[in-house]
Motif scaffolding. Structure first.
Motif, PDB file in Angstrom:
ATOM      1  N   VAL A 170     -36.540  64.625   2.106  1.00 64.25           N
ATOM      2  CA  VAL A 170     -36.617  63.926   0.822  1.00 64.25           C
ATOM      3  C   VAL A 170     -35.704  64.594  -0.203  1.00 64.25           C
ATOM      4  O   VAL A 170     -35.002  63.919  -0.969  1.00 64.25           O
ATOM      5  CB  VAL A 170     -38.067  63.884   0.312  1.00 64.25           C
ATOM      6  CG1 VAL A 170     -38.140  63.287  -1.085  1.00 64.25           C
ATOM      7  CG2 VAL A 170     -38.955  63.096   1.275  1.00 64.25           C
ATOM      8  N   TYR A 198     -33.036  56.038  -0.565  1.00 63.98           N
ATOM      9  CA  TYR A 198     -33.937  56.725  -1.491  1.00 63.98           C
ATOM     10  C   TYR A 198     -34.856  55.743  -2.209  1.00 63.98           C
ATOM     11  O   TYR A 198     -36.028  56.033  -2.460  1.00 63.98           O
ATOM     12  CB  TYR A 198     -33.137  57.552  -2.501  1.00 63.98           C
ATOM     13  CG  TYR A 198     -34.010  58.465  -3.321  1.00 63.98           C
ATOM     14  CD1 TYR A 198     -34.785  59.452  -2.698  1.00 63.98           C
ATOM     15  CD2 TYR A 198     -34.085  58.340  -4.700  1.00 63.98           C
ATOM     16  CE1 TYR A 198     -35.605  60.283  -3.441  1.00 63.98           C
ATOM     17  CE2 TYR A 198     -34.898  59.171  -5.447  1.00 63.98           C
ATOM     18  CZ  TYR A 198     -35.665  60.143  -4.814  1.00 63.98           C
ATOM     19  OH  TYR A 198     -36.479  60.958  -5.549  1.00 63.98           O
ATOM     20  N   LEU A 207     -38.127  54.810  -0.133  1.00 61.74           N
ATOM     21  CA  LEU A 207     -39.141  55.786   0.252  1.00 61.74           C
ATOM     22  C   LEU A 207     -40.521  55.305  -0.179  1.00 61.74           C
ATOM     23  O   LEU A 207     -40.746  54.983  -1.348  1.00 61.74           O
ATOM     24  CB  LEU A 207     -38.861  57.151  -0.385  1.00 61.74           C
ATOM     25  CG  LEU A 207     -37.543  57.827  -0.010  1.00 61.74           C
ATOM     26  CD1 LEU A 207     -37.517  59.248  -0.545  1.00 61.74           C
ATOM     27  CD2 LEU A 207     -37.318  57.825   1.489  1.00 61.74           C
ATOM     28  N   GLU A 253     -42.437  59.916  -0.463  1.00 62.91           N
ATOM     29  CA  GLU A 253     -41.862  60.360  -1.729  1.00 62.91           C
ATOM     30  C   GLU A 253     -42.669  61.495  -2.341  1.00 62.91           C
ATOM     31  O   GLU A 253     -42.129  62.374  -3.016  1.00 62.91           O
ATOM     32  CB  GLU A 253     -41.788  59.190  -2.701  1.00 62.91           C
ATOM     33  CG  GLU A 253     -40.974  59.501  -3.934  1.00 62.91           C
ATOM     34  CD  GLU A 253     -40.822  58.287  -4.823  1.00 62.91           C
ATOM     35  OE1 GLU A 253     -40.024  58.364  -5.762  1.00 62.91           O
ATOM     36  OE2 GLU A 253     -41.499  57.282  -4.585  1.00 62.91           O
TER      37      GLU A 253
END
Length: 296
Positions: free
Chosen positions: A13, A32, A35, A40
């Motif tokens: 992450v 991203y 997520l 996250e």
């Protein structure tokens, strides 16, 4: 019970966030944005975002961010050494965008990681392709593989044997070996060598991991590394010199060539985005040269 996925996923992450915010690499922003809440939240408490942001105001630390982009393109350049018709097995693929970028243009692409992480990646890829009005490519595979288990690599053979043995396979990874112990590194080396010898002797093992050297980054970076080590329950391990790398691989029956990457470093998108000193970025490029490793 938490598995190793929950120890390692925070680093995936963290890298995904860095690639999305600091580069124009393909699909990084889309990944991203996809997520889910569970993934996250996995790095909360490991490295406070304010601390990461503060680091990006320190020139000597900020230039280190170029490794996230530089090692990606260094690996791509090395893959192309195998020719126009290639296949890829990416170990510990995490939240890398390479599968999304390359799968539709090569013979086949196999992403692999721990079970829960590769499950997240499969879902993310499906969602992104859906947003493009597409299905996931039939030649884009997702497998649960840990390279320190030879039986896991045998799962790949079920896929590769469905394609021509003349198609060279690139076995790649970025940022994997630093988390392995000395014993695990030897085991992974031997498993990769055995796989290439048995199934794809024209292939190559490609990674920037062998260019990373132990460095003193100062109090802030050492603190960050300590937080990561505590969270992952893994300590960073590296090779002292190119000679140590060559000896390690020679003992495993392998040859190595380091691929120059200064031209890549000069053209990284993070230079403009982070307002980096281009000369410093080029000086740092040697730390993410890709190794092109083949059978002796």
């Amino acid at each position: 019970m938490k598995t190793d996925h929950y120890k390692i996923s925070p680093t995936a992450v963290l890298c995904a966030r860095g690639r999305a915010n600091c580069t124009n690499m393909p699909y990084t922003k889309e990944i991203y944005a996809q997520l889910n809440e569970d993934l996250e939240q996995s790095d909360k408490g490991m490295i406070p975002q304010w601390l990461v942001s503060s680091c990006l105001h320190i020139p000597s630390i900020k230039v280190k961010a170029s490794i996230l982009e530089g090692r990606y393109y260094s690996t791509n350049i090395a893959i192309r050494k195998l020719g126009p018709n290639v296949a890829v097995l990416e170990l510990a693929s995490g939240l890398s965008s390479r599968g999304l970028e390359m799968a539709e243009s090569i013979s086949y692409y196999i992403e692999s990681d721990l079970e829960e992480m590769i499950g997240h990646k499969r879902e993310i890829t499906r969602n992104i392709r859906k947003s493009e009005g597409k299905e996931v490519s039939k030649n884009h595979y997702f497998k649960t593989i840990n390279p320190i288990y030879e039986s896991d690599l045998e799962k790949v053979a079920q896929i590769t044997q469905g394609y021509s043995p003349e198609i060279p396979l690139a076995i790649i990874h970025e940022g994997l070996f630093m988390y392995l112990s000395e014993t695990e590194r030897k085991t992974a080396r031997d498993n990769i060598r055995n796989f290439l010898a048995k199934y794809n002797p024209k292939g190559a093992w490609i990674t920037p991991d062998f260019s990373s050297r132990p460095e003193s980054f100062g109090i802030v970076i050492n603190f960050l590394k300590g937080r990561i080590a505590k969270k992952t329950e893994r300590h960073f391990n590296g090779f002292i010199s190119d000679e140590d790398v060559r000896e390690f691989l020679a003992n495993g029956g392998l040859n190595i060539e380091f691929i120059p990457n200064e031209d890549i470093a000069r053209n990284l998108s993070c230079i403009d985005i982070l307002k980096l000193d281009a000369k410093k970025v080029v000086e740092h490029a040697k730390n993410y040269r890709s190794a092109f490793i083949t059978l002796k």
